[in-house]
Structure formats: C-alpha cells, structure tokens
Design an enzyme around this catalytic site. Structure first.
Site, PDB file in Angstrom:
ATOM      1  N   CYS A  31     109.297  61.083  52.337  1.00  0.00           N
ATOM      2  CA  CYS A  31     110.237  61.957  53.055  1.00  0.00           C
ATOM      3  C   CYS A  31     110.431  61.479  54.487  1.00  0.00           C
ATOM      4  CB  CYS A  31     109.682  63.386  53.002  1.00  0.00           C
ATOM      5  SG  CYS A  31     110.473  64.554  54.124  1.00  0.00           S
ATOM      6  N   CYS A  34     109.779  64.063  57.187  1.00  0.00           N
ATOM      7  CA  CYS A  34     108.326  64.322  57.246  1.00  0.00           C
ATOM      8  C   CYS A  34     107.642  63.291  58.135  1.00  0.00           C
ATOM      9  CB  CYS A  34     107.707  64.284  55.847  1.00  0.00           C
ATOM     10  SG  CYS A  34     108.305  65.552  54.718  1.00  0.00           S
TER      11      CYS A  34
END
Length: 105
Positions: A31, A34
């Site tokens: 991600c 993230c």
C-alpha cells in the site's frame, strides 16, 4: 516506545485490556499511502511514548483483526482508549491530524 506489532495472539493484552490510549495503524506492505504515513506513525510512537502506545496491524497477516475493525480500506488509523474505539480515520493523514485523533482522549 517503539511501535508494537499487534497480532490476534497479543491483541487482548496490548489493546483490549490496556488501560490507556493505543493508536493502531492498519496497513500492508503493498500500500503506497501506508508507506507514506509509516514515518509519521514512527515519529509519533517516539514523541508520544509517555502518553500513548502505538500498534501496527498488517492486514494481510492478520485478516481476523482487519475484519474485526471492519477495515475495507488502508491505511486505517484507530484510536483506542481503555479498550474502546474512539476515533477512526481512513486514508493518508498529516501528522497533526493523527495527533488530534488521540490528543483529546
């Protein structure tokens, strides 16, 4: 205090039964947002170590916990106080916005 890896095995001890504030970061290695928020979470873990505990939940490795938080999108930040969820934020956030999630608890 450094970030703590939260698993289904240590969740009760580290989060549910903890008396105090825990900031949880639900994330995955693939991600992009993230990875962008990770350094901010690490800074918060160091700067606020006397005030909060910071836990990281890898949603790929802990699908049961991701499901328990009804995590449909990441990064997902959850502020927990005394075992109860108080604030949830989904998506990238600036450091100041993350701090506001737990500062009022």
């Amino acid at each position: 205090m450094a970030e703590i890896t939260i698993t289904k095995e240590n969740f009760d001890e580290e989060v549910r039964n903890y008396k105090g504030v825990v900031l949880l970061d639900l994330w995955a290695g693939w991600c992009g947002p993230c990875m962008m928020i990770a350094p901010k979470i690490e800074e918060i873990a160091e700067e606020y170590s006397d005030k909060i505990k910071v836990g990281k939940i890898n949603v790929d490795e802990q699908p049961e916990l991701a499901a328990a938080f009804r995590c449909e999108s990441i990064p997902m930040l959850v502020a927990v106080k005394d075992g109860a969820v108080h604030n949830v934020a989904v998506g990238y956030r600036e450091k100041d916005d993350i701090v506001k999630m737990f500062n009022s608890l």
